[in-house]
Design a protein around this motif. Structure first.
Motif, PDB file in Angstrom:
ATOM      1  N   PRO A   1       0.811  -1.226   0.000  1.00 47.65           N
ATOM      2  CA  PRO A   1       0.000   0.000   0.000  1.00 47.65           C
ATOM      3  C   PRO A   1       0.844   1.275   0.000  1.00 47.65           C
ATOM      4  CG  PRO A   1      -0.851  -1.578   1.577  1.00 47.65           C
ATOM      5  CD  PRO A   1       0.475  -2.108   1.117  1.00 47.65           C
ATOM      6  N   LEU A   2       1.933   1.277   0.781  1.00 48.29           N
ATOM      7  CA  LEU A   2       2.807   2.445   0.806  1.00 48.29           C
ATOM      8  C   LEU A   2       3.462   2.653  -0.542  1.00 48.29           C
ATOM      9  CD1 LEU A   2       4.259   4.716   2.327  1.00 48.29           C
ATOM     10  CD2 LEU A   2       5.973   3.037   3.054  1.00 48.29           C
TER      11      LEU A   2
ATOM     12  N   ALA B   1       2.267   1.695  -3.443  1.00 46.52           N
ATOM     13  CA  ALA B   1       1.247   2.163  -4.381  1.00 46.52           C
ATOM     14  C   ALA B   1       0.966   3.646  -4.191  1.00 46.52           C
ATOM     15  CB  ALA B   1      -0.035   1.350  -4.198  1.00 46.52           C
ATOM     16  N   LYS B   2       0.947   4.088  -2.938  1.00 48.38           N
ATOM     17  CA  LYS B   2       0.693   5.503  -2.670  1.00 48.38           C
ATOM     18  C   LYS B   2       1.812   6.377  -3.225  1.00 48.38           C
ATOM     19  CE  LYS B   2      -1.062   6.411   1.275  1.00 48.38           C
ATOM     20  NZ  LYS B   2      -1.262   6.621   2.737  1.00 48.38           N
ATOM     21  N   ARG B   3       3.031   5.930  -3.066  1.00 48.16           N
ATOM     22  CA  ARG B   3       4.158   6.699  -3.592  1.00 48.16           C
ATOM     23  C   ARG B   3       4.171   6.724  -5.110  1.00 48.16           C
ATOM     24  NH1 ARG B   3       9.476   5.866   0.287  1.00 48.16           N
ATOM     25  NH2 ARG B   3       8.504   6.674   2.200  1.00 48.16           N
TER      26      ARG B   3
ATOM     27  N   ALA C   1       1.519   6.570  -6.971  1.00 45.99           N
ATOM     28  CA  ALA C   1       0.441   7.443  -7.402  1.00 45.99           C
ATOM     29  C   ALA C   1       0.822   8.909  -7.280  1.00 45.99           C
ATOM     30  CB  ALA C   1      -0.816   7.160  -6.576  1.00 45.99           C
ATOM     31  N   ALA C   2       1.697   9.224  -6.315  1.00 49.16           N
ATOM     32  CA  ALA C   2       2.076  10.610  -6.090  1.00 49.16           C
ATOM     33  C   ALA C   2       3.369  11.001  -6.794  1.00 49.16           C
ATOM     34  CB  ALA C   2       2.238  10.854  -4.583  1.00 49.16           C
ATOM     35  N   ARG C   3       3.915  10.118  -7.626  1.00 52.45           N
ATOM     36  CA  ARG C   3       5.196  10.399  -8.262  1.00 52.45           C
ATOM     37  C   ARG C   3       5.088  11.592  -9.211  1.00 52.45           C
ATOM     38  NH1 ARG C   3       3.333   5.855 -11.418  1.00 52.45           N
ATOM     39  NH2 ARG C   3       3.242   6.406 -13.622  1.00 52.45           N
TER      40      ARG C   3
END
Length: 267
Positions: free
Chosen positions: A133-134, A136-138, A140-142
């Protein structure tokens, strides 16, 4: 582990109906999880160990059994694969070579080496599942202002090859690795990347399965049960798997992974 052995002694053919039903159910769960993220081996492998199969036989039989599920999941994501033929051809060659290398290592190295490595491999896979999850979050925010090489460049090619080696040898959470690599190095949406991941995992498992047919111990009842379950799970994953609560999926994966570690370590 030299010589050609194509069947496992005893195995699931003599197991109870409930045991065989449990293996099939594990295949459904693995097929679904593999299609959505990619760590289904952490469901089926511990169940096959609990059913009494030796580690290498369980690993090989599991690989063969999950191939139909990979096909099912790839078909379920066929719309997201449109226009990605060039990428699949480039990365597919690296996946095939890596998968064959990993399968060769599994067969050629002493059986005790795999048994000793299993707890470490499963623990590493569990860590990947937990941090997914972490990651994936990173992803998405790239930042997207820096252009990436077409098809991910040489770094992605080498990365897929290394993932293939891991997948051919053991394979748990290889989908998480592939998703992370492609998410970092490709300018594509998550669903498109997931569709490519399904095909690459199919190629890795497929080439390893072909190699194992002629070189490793196989429990064909286990293969059949996992295959039937994984085909059903592959379609469920493509249809409704995205709607399942991720914490629930991760919780199940971690639980059975810990059971598998205990099974191998304690005996």
């Amino acid at each position: 582990m030299s010589g050609v052995v194509t069947t496992a002694a005893a195995g699931l053919a003599g197991a109870s109906g409930w045991t065989q039903l449990g293996v099939c159910a594990a295949g459904i769960g693995a097929g679904m999880i593999n299609t959505v993220v990619g760590s289904g081996t952490l469901i089926t492998f511990p169940v096959l160990l609990a059913a009494g199969l030796p580690p290498i036989t369980a690993n090989v039989s599991n690989t063969l059994g999950l191939v139909p599920g990979s096909i099912s999941g790839a078909i379920g994501y066929r719309r997201e694969l449109a226009g990605q033929g060039g990428l699949l051809r480039r990365l597919g060659s690296a996946a095939l070579l890596g998968g064959l290398t990993g399968a060769t290592l599994l067969v050629e190295l002493p059986a005790g080496a795999f048994t000793a490595a299993v707890p470490v491999l499963i623990a590493a896979a569990l860590v990947l599942v937990l941090v997914q999850p972490l990651l994936a979050k990173r992803l998405a925010a790239r930042q997207s202002d820096k252009p990436r090489p077409e098809y991910g460049g040489r770094a992605l090619l080498v990365g897929v090859f290394l993932c293939g080696i891991y997948g051919g040898y053991f394979g748990a959470a290889q989908g998480v690795l592939l998703l992370g690599l492609m998410g970092l190095l490709l300018d594509k949406g998550l669903q498109e990347i997931n569709a490519v991941k399904n095909v690459l995992a199919l190629l890795i498992n497929g080439i390893a399965a072909v190699f194992f047919l002629f070189s490793a111990p196989i429990d064909w009842r286990a293969v059949l049960l996992v295959a039937v379950g994984s085909v059903i799970g592959g379609q469920l994953g493509a249809l409704v798997g995205r709607r399942l609560p991720p914490p629930v999926l991760r919780g199940v994966i971690v639980a059975v992974g810990l059971v598998a570690i205990g099974r191998v370590v304690i005996g």
